[in-house]
Design an enzyme around this catalytic site. Structure first.
Site, PDB file in Angstrom:
ATOM      1  N   SER A 129       2.387   7.997  -2.265  1.00 18.24           N
ATOM      2  CA  SER A 129       3.270   7.790  -1.119  1.00 18.24           C
ATOM      3  C   SER A 129       4.638   8.414  -1.397  1.00 18.24           C
ATOM      4  O   SER A 129       4.719   9.623  -1.570  1.00 18.24           O
ATOM      5  CB  SER A 129       3.336   6.290  -0.811  1.00 18.24           C
ATOM      6  OG  SER A 129       3.840   6.077   0.468  1.00 18.24           O
ATOM      7  N   ASP A 177      -5.454   4.361   6.310  1.00 18.60           N
ATOM      8  CA  ASP A 177      -4.080   4.113   5.848  1.00 18.60           C
ATOM      9  C   ASP A 177      -3.191   3.923   7.075  1.00 18.60           C
ATOM     10  O   ASP A 177      -3.105   4.825   7.934  1.00 18.60           O
ATOM     11  CB  ASP A 177      -3.643   5.341   5.039  1.00 18.60           C
ATOM     12  CG  ASP A 177      -2.284   5.193   4.388  1.00 18.60           C
ATOM     13  OD1 ASP A 177      -1.410   4.541   4.977  1.00 18.60           O
ATOM     14  OD2 ASP A 177      -2.109   5.770   3.296  1.00 18.60           O
ATOM     15  N   HIS A 203      -3.792   2.084   2.237  1.00 22.52           N
ATOM     16  CA  HIS A 203      -2.673   2.639   1.451  1.00 22.52           C
ATOM     17  C   HIS A 203      -2.500   1.910   0.115  1.00 22.52           C
ATOM     18  O   HIS A 203      -1.597   2.221  -0.641  1.00 22.52           O
ATOM     19  CB  HIS A 203      -1.397   2.487   2.300  1.00 22.52           C
ATOM     20  CG  HIS A 203      -0.240   3.348   1.859  1.00 22.52           C
ATOM     21  ND1 HIS A 203      -0.276   4.724   1.885  1.00 22.52           N
ATOM     22  CD2 HIS A 203       1.008   3.025   1.391  1.00 22.52           C
ATOM     23  CE1 HIS A 203       0.890   5.210   1.468  1.00 22.52           C
ATOM     24  NE2 HIS A 203       1.678   4.199   1.150  1.00 22.52           N
TER      25      HIS A 203
HETATM   26  N1  LIG Z   1       5.083  -2.917   4.233  1.00 21.41           N
HETATM   27  C1  LIG Z   1       5.090  -2.648   2.825  1.00 21.41           C
HETATM   28  C2  LIG Z   1       5.465  -1.207   2.646  1.00 21.41           C
HETATM   29  C3  LIG Z   1       5.609  -0.814   1.255  1.00 21.41           C
HETATM   30  C4  LIG Z   1       4.342  -0.275   0.668  1.00 21.41           C
HETATM   31  O1  LIG Z   1       3.245  -0.231   1.240  1.00 21.41           O
HETATM   32  N2  LIG Z   1       4.508   0.174  -0.545  1.00 21.41           N
HETATM   33  C5  LIG Z   1       3.432   0.818  -1.240  1.00 21.41           C
HETATM   34  C6  LIG Z   1       3.930   2.203  -1.619  1.00 21.41           C
HETATM   35  S1  LIG Z   1       4.491   3.070  -0.170  1.00 21.41           S
HETATM   36  C7  LIG Z   1       3.079   0.065  -2.500  1.00 21.41           C
HETATM   37  O2  LIG Z   1       2.546   0.632  -3.419  1.00 21.41           O
HETATM   38  N3  LIG Z   1       3.397  -1.227  -2.549  1.00 21.41           N
HETATM   39  C8  LIG Z   1       3.246  -2.033  -3.738  1.00 21.41           C
HETATM   40  C9  LIG Z   1       1.865  -2.516  -4.054  1.00 21.41           C
HETATM   41  O3  LIG Z   1       0.933  -2.378  -3.239  1.00 21.41           O
HETATM   42  O4  LIG Z   1       1.690  -3.019  -5.182  1.00 21.41           O
HETATM   43  C10 LIG Z   1       6.074  -3.579   2.126  1.00 21.41           C
HETATM   44  O5  LIG Z   1       7.065  -3.957   2.763  1.00 21.41           O
HETATM   45  O6  LIG Z   1       5.878  -3.884   0.934  1.00 21.41           O
END
Ligand SMILES: N[C@@H](CCC(=O)N[C@@H](CS)C(=O)NCC(=O)O)C(=O)O
Length: 283
Positions: free
Chosen positions: A153, A230, A263
C-alpha cells in the site's frame, strides 16, 4: 551508529531481532525489525542477500513482523528481512492536525517533507534510501550489493518510487497492493500536498507512474500482487495506471490480480512466499 536491542528471539533456526537507534535522517529514534536466517552462522563473514519491506498506513515495524509469515521461507532461502517503521515518532514530531490515519504519524509516505511543521522530521526518503541500507550493512551479515525492496500500500508506493529512483541500491523490486499514482488519488493528494506543497510538478519524483513516464527504470522486472476484493482498489490504488505506463515504456511488470483477496495481511501473507522467491532469484 549504535543500535539498542529491543528484543531478540530464535525463530526457524535464525533470529528475529528488534532494534532502536538515533536516526540522523529523521532526527528521532527509529525502530526496525530484522530476521537473520540461520545461514548467517555458517562461518564468519557471511554476506547474505536482504529484502526491505515497507509497511502501509497506520503500521509500525510490528504489523508485518507479526502477520507477514515470512520467516520460514527466509530461513530456507538465506534471505535477511528488514521491516522499518512508517514515520518518525516521539516528542516534537508533528501529526495530522485532526489525527487522521492517512497523514502524519504512521503515514510518512517515504518522502522528505519540505513543508512546515513536517520538514523537521519527516525524512523517510533519506532514511530508507541511505541511512538504513548503510546501517544494516554495517551491523548485519548482509551483502550491500544484494538488496531488494518491497512493500504494501503506502509501503508499495515507497518501494516502487525508491526502486525506480535508486536501481543501483535496490536490485530487485515488488509490491503488494501499492499506491501507484499518488498524484491521481486522494491519499496521495493529501500526503504529497501536505509534505511537499501544492506544486504538483514536485510530486512527480514521488509518483511511480510519473517516474516511469519521466524515464526512470528499475534494476529489473517488477512483480505486483493486487487483491480484487481490496476496498481501496478503485479509488486509491488503481494499479492499471502503472501497468499502462510500464507497457508504454517497455518496463517488465507482472501485475497479478488476485480474485477474492482484500487489503489485509491475510492477502499479504498468502503471496509473501512468491515475493520472497522473486527477490531471492534476483539477488
Ligand atoms: N481503515 C484502516 C486503513 C488503514 C489500513 O488499511 N492500513 C493497512 C495499510 S494501508 C494496514 O496494513 N493496516 C494494519 C494491519 O492490517 O495490520 C485503518 O484505519 O486502520
Amino acid at each position: 551508529m549504535t543500535l539498542e536491542t529491543v528484543s531478540t528471539s530464535k525463530a526457524h533456526g535464525g533470529t528475529l531481532e528488534v532494534y532502536k537507534h538515533a536516526s540522523a535522517a529523521t532526527g528521532t529514534e527509529m525502530t526496525f525489525s530484522v530476521f537473520v536466517p540461520p545461514q548467517a552462522q555458517v562461518g564468519e563473514g557471511a554476506k547474505l542477500p536482504m529484502l526491505f519491506y515497507l509497511s502501509g498506513l497506520t503500521c509500525t515495524h510490528a504489523n508485518v513482523t507479526d502477520k507477514g509469515e515470512y520467516r520460514r521461507l527466509c530461513a530456507e532461502l538465506g534471505l535477511v528481512f528488514v521491516a522499518p517503521d512508517t514515520s518518525p515518532r516521539g516528542e516534537g514530531v508533528a501529526d495530522d492536525p485532526a489525527g487522521a490515519y492517512d497523514f502524519g504519524l504512521g503515514a510518512g509516505f517515504y518522502v522528505n517533507a519540505t513543508q512546515a511543521p513536517f520538514a523537521a522530521h519527516y525524512r523517510m526518503w533519506d532514511y530508507i534510501a541511505q541511512e538504513l541500507p548503510a546501517l544494516v550493512a554495517a551491523h548485519f551479515p548482509v551483502d550491500p550489493a544484494r538488496m531488494g525492496i518491497t512493500g504494501h500500500s503506502m509501503g508499495g508506493h515507497g518501494a516502487l518510487t525508491l526502486g525506480l529512483t535508486f536501481p543501483e541500491t535496490f536490485k530487485s523490486l515488488s509490491a503488494f497492493a501499492p499506491i501507484v499514482a499518488p498524484g491521481q488519488v486522494p491519499w496521495g493528494h493529501k500526503a504529497l500536498g501536505g509534505y511537499l506543497g501544492e506544486d504538483k510538478a514536485l510530486w512527480r519524483a514521488h509518483d511511480a507512474t510519473a517516474l516511469v513516464e519521466d524515464g526512470k527504470r528499475p534494476a529489473g522486472a517488477i512483480l505486483i500482487d493486487q487483491g480484487e476484493a481490496d476496498s481501496f482498489l478503485a479509488e486509491q490504488l488503481r494499479p492499471h495506471l502503472f501497468a499502462q505506463a510500464c507497457e508504454k515504456a517497455g518496463v517488465d511488470l507482472t501485475l497479478r490480480m488476485q480474485p477474492g483477496y482484500d487489503h489485509s495481511y491475510n492477502f499479504i501473507s498468502t503471496f509473501m512466499d512468491d515475493h520472497l522467491r522473486w527477490h531471492a532469484e534476483r539477488l
